[in-house]
Scaffold this motif. Structure first.
Motif, mmCIF file in Angstrom:
data_model
loop_
_atom_site.group_PDB
_atom_site.id
_atom_site.type_symbol
_atom_site.label_atom_id
_atom_site.label_comp_id
_atom_site.label_asym_id
_atom_site.label_seq_id
_atom_site.Cartn_x
_atom_site.Cartn_y
_atom_site.Cartn_z
ATOM 1 N N PRO A 356 3.479 6.290 -4.938
ATOM 2 C CA PRO A 356 3.874 5.768 -6.425
ATOM 3 C C PRO A 356 2.856 6.104 -7.312
ATOM 4 O O PRO A 356 1.691 6.532 -7.129
ATOM 5 C CB PRO A 356 3.565 4.212 -5.982
ATOM 6 C CG PRO A 356 3.724 3.918 -4.516
ATOM 7 C CD PRO A 356 3.219 5.442 -4.063
ATOM 8 N N PRO A 357 3.208 6.338 -8.713
ATOM 9 C CA PRO A 357 2.466 6.875 -9.791
ATOM 10 C C PRO A 357 1.163 5.870 -10.074
ATOM 11 O O PRO A 357 0.293 6.412 -10.476
ATOM 12 C CB PRO A 357 3.400 6.854 -10.896
ATOM 13 C CG PRO A 357 4.705 6.007 -10.475
ATOM 14 C CD PRO A 357 4.791 5.775 -9.119
ATOM 15 N N ARG A 358 1.212 4.588 -9.498
ATOM 16 C CA ARG A 358 -0.174 3.835 -9.767
ATOM 17 C C ARG A 358 -1.377 4.303 -8.993
ATOM 18 O O ARG A 358 -2.316 4.044 -9.444
ATOM 19 C CB ARG A 358 0.061 2.493 -9.215
ATOM 20 C CG ARG A 358 0.331 2.114 -8.088
ATOM 21 C CD ARG A 358 0.623 0.754 -7.688
ATOM 22 N NE ARG A 358 0.842 0.224 -6.639
ATOM 23 C CZ ARG A 358 2.053 0.143 -5.783
ATOM 24 N NH1 ARG A 358 3.191 0.749 -6.503
ATOM 25 N NH2 ARG A 358 2.293 -0.018 -4.766
ATOM 26 N N GLY A 359 -1.101 5.165 -8.065
ATOM 27 C CA GLY A 359 -2.253 5.896 -7.507
ATOM 28 C C GLY A 359 -2.626 7.029 -8.030
ATOM 29 O O GLY A 359 -3.620 7.656 -7.370
ATOM 30 N N ILE A 360 -1.897 7.359 -9.094
ATOM 31 C CA ILE A 360 -2.566 8.892 -9.515
ATOM 32 C C ILE A 360 -3.802 8.438 -10.480
ATOM 33 O O ILE A 360 -3.561 7.737 -11.675
ATOM 34 C CB ILE A 360 -1.386 9.576 -10.537
ATOM 35 C CG1 ILE A 360 -0.179 9.728 -9.530
ATOM 36 C CG2 ILE A 360 -1.932 10.728 -11.158
ATOM 37 C CD1 ILE A 360 1.084 10.283 -10.185
ATOM 38 N N PRO A 361 -4.751 9.313 -10.472
ATOM 39 C CA PRO A 361 -5.940 9.075 -11.273
ATOM 40 C C PRO A 361 -5.823 9.751 -12.784
ATOM 41 O O PRO A 361 -6.180 10.889 -12.965
ATOM 42 C CB PRO A 361 -7.043 9.586 -10.806
ATOM 43 C CG PRO A 361 -6.260 10.896 -9.811
ATOM 44 C CD PRO A 361 -4.999 10.174 -9.485
ATOM 45 N N MET A 362 -4.955 9.051 -13.415
ATOM 46 C CA MET A 362 -4.728 9.551 -14.723
ATOM 47 C C MET A 362 -5.752 10.114 -15.714
ATOM 48 O O MET A 362 -5.668 11.213 -16.212
ATOM 49 C CB MET A 362 -3.547 8.935 -15.646
ATOM 50 C CG MET A 362 -2.150 8.280 -14.883
ATOM 51 S SD MET A 362 -0.888 9.700 -14.808
ATOM 52 C CE MET A 362 0.241 8.817 -14.130
ATOM 53 N N ASP A 363 -6.804 9.388 -15.782
ATOM 54 C CA ASP A 363 -7.851 9.867 -16.727
ATOM 55 C C ASP A 363 -8.553 10.957 -16.163
ATOM 56 O O ASP A 363 -9.176 11.765 -16.947
ATOM 57 C CB ASP A 363 -8.816 8.498 -16.522
ATOM 58 C CG ASP A 363 -9.460 8.042 -15.231
ATOM 59 O OD1 ASP A 363 -8.472 8.143 -14.298
ATOM 60 O OD2 ASP A 363 -10.670 7.673 -14.967
ATOM 61 N N LYS A 364 -8.636 11.364 -14.768
ATOM 62 C CA LYS A 364 -9.348 12.689 -14.226
ATOM 63 C C LYS A 364 -8.738 13.764 -14.751
ATOM 64 O O LYS A 364 -9.293 14.858 -14.901
ATOM 65 C CB LYS A 364 -9.502 12.291 -12.901
ATOM 66 C CG LYS A 364 -10.449 11.172 -12.350
ATOM 67 C CD LYS A 364 -10.530 11.082 -10.912
ATOM 68 C CE LYS A 364 -11.248 9.945 -10.673
ATOM 69 N NZ LYS A 364 -12.659 10.019 -10.114
ATOM 70 N N PHE A 365 -7.184 13.753 -15.238
ATOM 71 C CA PHE A 365 -6.543 14.727 -15.460
ATOM 72 C C PHE A 365 -6.755 15.047 -16.935
ATOM 73 O O PHE A 365 -6.542 16.127 -17.341
ATOM 74 C CB PHE A 365 -4.976 14.751 -15.281
ATOM 75 C CG PHE A 365 -4.611 14.808 -13.869
ATOM 76 C CD1 PHE A 365 -4.305 16.096 -13.301
ATOM 77 C CD2 PHE A 365 -4.625 13.859 -13.026
ATOM 78 C CE1 PHE A 365 -4.054 16.439 -11.999
ATOM 79 C CE2 PHE A 365 -4.182 13.885 -11.660
ATOM 80 C CZ PHE A 365 -3.986 15.403 -11.117
ATOM 81 N N LEU A 366 -7.391 14.181 -17.822
ATOM 82 C CA LEU A 366 -7.710 14.215 -19.137
ATOM 83 C C LEU A 366 -9.099 14.672 -19.263
ATOM 84 O O LEU A 366 -9.498 15.123 -20.419
ATOM 85 C CB LEU A 366 -7.281 13.061 -19.949
ATOM 86 C CG LEU A 366 -5.938 12.512 -19.967
ATOM 87 C CD1 LEU A 366 -6.123 10.949 -20.691
ATOM 88 C CD2 LEU A 366 -5.002 13.394 -20.857
ATOM 89 N N ASN A 367 -10.102 14.532 -18.233
ATOM 90 C CA ASN A 367 -11.246 14.757 -18.311
ATOM 91 C C ASN A 367 -11.594 16.348 -17.596
ATOM 92 O O ASN A 367 -12.515 16.964 -17.998
ATOM 93 C CB ASN A 367 -12.153 13.831 -17.767
ATOM 94 C CG ASN A 367 -11.936 12.530 -18.675
ATOM 95 O OD1 ASN A 367 -11.857 12.367 -19.775
ATOM 96 N ND2 ASN A 367 -12.104 11.338 -17.925
ATOM 97 N N ASN A 368 -11.172 16.495 -16.660
ATOM 98 C CA ASN A 368 -11.418 17.883 -15.964
ATOM 99 C C ASN A 368 -10.441 18.883 -16.669
ATOM 100 O O ASN A 368 -9.067 18.850 -16.292
ATOM 101 C CB ASN A 368 -11.181 17.692 -14.360
ATOM 102 C CG ASN A 368 -11.600 19.245 -13.959
ATOM 103 O OD1 ASN A 368 -11.635 20.161 -14.340
ATOM 104 N ND2 ASN A 368 -11.846 18.755 -12.527
ATOM 105 N N PRO A 369 -10.987 19.917 -17.262
ATOM 106 C CA PRO A 369 -10.043 20.966 -17.918
ATOM 107 C C PRO A 369 -9.301 21.975 -16.890
ATOM 108 O O PRO A 369 -8.726 22.895 -17.340
ATOM 109 C CB PRO A 369 -10.939 21.573 -19.094
ATOM 110 C CG PRO A 369 -12.330 21.450 -18.288
ATOM 111 C CD PRO A 369 -12.240 19.895 -17.554
ATOM 112 N N ASN A 370 -9.741 21.824 -15.604
ATOM 113 C CA ASN A 370 -9.293 22.892 -14.741
ATOM 114 C C ASN A 370 -8.085 22.291 -14.064
ATOM 115 O O ASN A 370 -7.424 22.889 -13.112
ATOM 116 C CB ASN A 370 -10.164 23.115 -13.423
ATOM 117 C CG ASN A 370 -11.802 23.598 -14.149
ATOM 118 O OD1 ASN A 370 -11.555 24.392 -14.961
ATOM 119 N ND2 ASN A 370 -12.802 23.150 -13.642
ATOM 120 N N ILE A 371 -7.702 21.035 -14.376
ATOM 121 C CA ILE A 371 -6.568 20.594 -13.402
ATOM 122 C C ILE A 371 -5.370 19.872 -14.612
ATOM 123 O O ILE A 371 -5.662 19.432 -15.823
ATOM 124 C CB ILE A 371 -7.041 19.151 -12.637
ATOM 125 C CG1 ILE A 371 -7.649 17.929 -13.574
ATOM 126 C CG2 ILE A 371 -7.897 19.667 -11.856
ATOM 127 C CD1 ILE A 371 -7.981 17.156 -12.730
#
Length: 406
Positions: A356-371
């Protein structure tokens, strides 16, 4: 009154116009959403062009048009597979399908792990051709399946064939999890959601045999979690040029809770398939003696009906975890994505009942420019079937992304 102004004609016109706008709204609801950092730093190419730094975002919006083009970045499900449940069930039912997109055969290589376990590497189009060309610079893609899967699944074979026949002509090797794909069982420890050592050993082996080739990683479901965790563990020392995950269960506790719910998908599709595969692997390993200090309740393993029961009684104990909570925490790739230092794309579905999408660390995709994260509204779990007859949508963005990097 002219015929075209008659009540019947006007009614048909209104219905047609309403249907047109409803269809348009539905297609718009299938638009891909990309989540990534706006930072002007990135591990993509680590070089500058005439306009400045080339970032991951630049690559996505210039080379990965299936994800970002305003006119084409949609994943519209096959008309009779409009929900995540239908997508998942249909994909599961055709897991052994062989058609023109997936009719391939592999050449197998066996690799011994440090603990004595055996992992099989299935090569396409074959390892011998690669061995005879040690100076080859053809890129190599290392692929991992999900729990209970192998190189023989339809979506794996279709991805492998597409990459091999792409412009860059990838050599592809599927890293089968220990105990799967008829691989000899030579260690009592099975694979689990967080075991990265087997993939690490495979990467080192492939690099040693092909030092001039760029390597990329592709993981599906549990294989995606292992790949993502591996990338974070390796950090700046990662030997891969880039990686893509599909349906990654970033938080194992969230995914486990979803998989162990009592519903149609779990009760009649997922749980029976996974449990039978794992129990067969455990039975095949009975000739190997366990450490006497590891006390496994054989009856509980034999009678387990849910994945969490097998994890709790077998995987946790044999892998040295204190309990399920520790196993989930230490296996979850969400705890490692901050350290990823190569270009990484995650493709996940918003209606995936298994991850489920609730397990995705959304904030980390906004903070790490490599992902970067591509969110698909209606893909289910390893479905992503579009068109008629149904074809696998995610193969194109995978090929676009890794080709743009290598």
């Amino acid at each position: 009154m002219p015929d075209f102004l008659s009540p019947g004609s006007l009614g048909l016109a209104v219905l047609g116009l309403g249907g047109y706008y409803a269809c348009k709204r539905y297609i718009e609801s299938c638009r891909i959403k990309v989540v990534t950092s706006d930072a002007k730093t990135s591990a993509v190419i680590r070089q500058t062009d005439n306009e400045g730094i080339v970032t991951l975002r630049d690559i996505l919006y210039t080379k990965c048009l299936s994800l970002t083009d305003p006119e084409t970045a949609f994943m519209v499900p096959t008309v009779y597979l409009g929900t995540g449940l239908l997508q998942t069930i249909f994909a599961t039912m055709r897991v052994r399908l062989r058609d023109h997109t997936s009719d391939i055969s592999y050449e197998r290589e066996l690799l011994t792990m440090e603990d004595g376990a055996t992992v099989s590497l299935d090569w396409y189009p074959g390892i011998r051709a690669q061995e005879n060309a040690a100076d080859s610079t053809r890129p190599i893609a290392l692929v991992m399946s999900g729990v209970g899967g192998s190189s023989q699944e339809h979506h794996i074979r279709a991805t492998v064939k597409s990459l091999a026949e792409s412009t860059l002509g990838f050599i592809v090797v599927v890293v089968n999890h220990r105990g799967t794909a008829k691989t000899p069982i030579t260690s009592p420890r099975p694979y689990d959601s967080g075991l990265t050592e087997d993939f690490r050993t495979a990467v080192l082996h492939v690099h040693k045999q092909n030092p001039s080739s760029k390597l990329v990683g592709i993981g599906f479901s549990m294989g995606a979690n292992i790949l993502t965790k591996y990338l974070g563990e390796e950090a700046t020392g990662c030997m891969l040029s880039c990686a893509v995950s599909v349906c990654c269960p970033f938080d194992i506790s969230v995914s486990s809770a979803a998989m162990n719910e009592s519903n149609l998908l779990n009760n009649y599709v997922f749980q029976p398939a996974v449990m039978s595969t794992l129990k067969r692997a455990i039975k095949r390993a009975q000739h190997l003696k366990l450490d006497p200090s590891i006390k496994i309740d054989d009856e509980r393993v034999k009678n387990a009906k849910r994945l969490w029961e097998l994890e709790d009684e077998f995987l946790v104990k044999i892998s040295g975890y204190k309990d399920l909570k520790e196993y989930y925490a230490k296996s979850s790739s969400a705890n490692f994505v901050d350290e990823i230092d190569i270009p990484y794309l995650a493709i996940n579905s918003l209606d995936d009942r298994i991850t489920p999408p609730r397990g995705i660390p959304m904030d980390k995709f906004l903070n790490n420019p490599n992902i970067a994260l591509a969110l698909v509204p209606h893909g289910g779990h390893l479905g992503f079937l579009t068109g008629f007859p149904p074809r696998i949508w995610f193969i194109r963005p995978i090929e676009e992304f890794i080709s743009a990097i290598v």
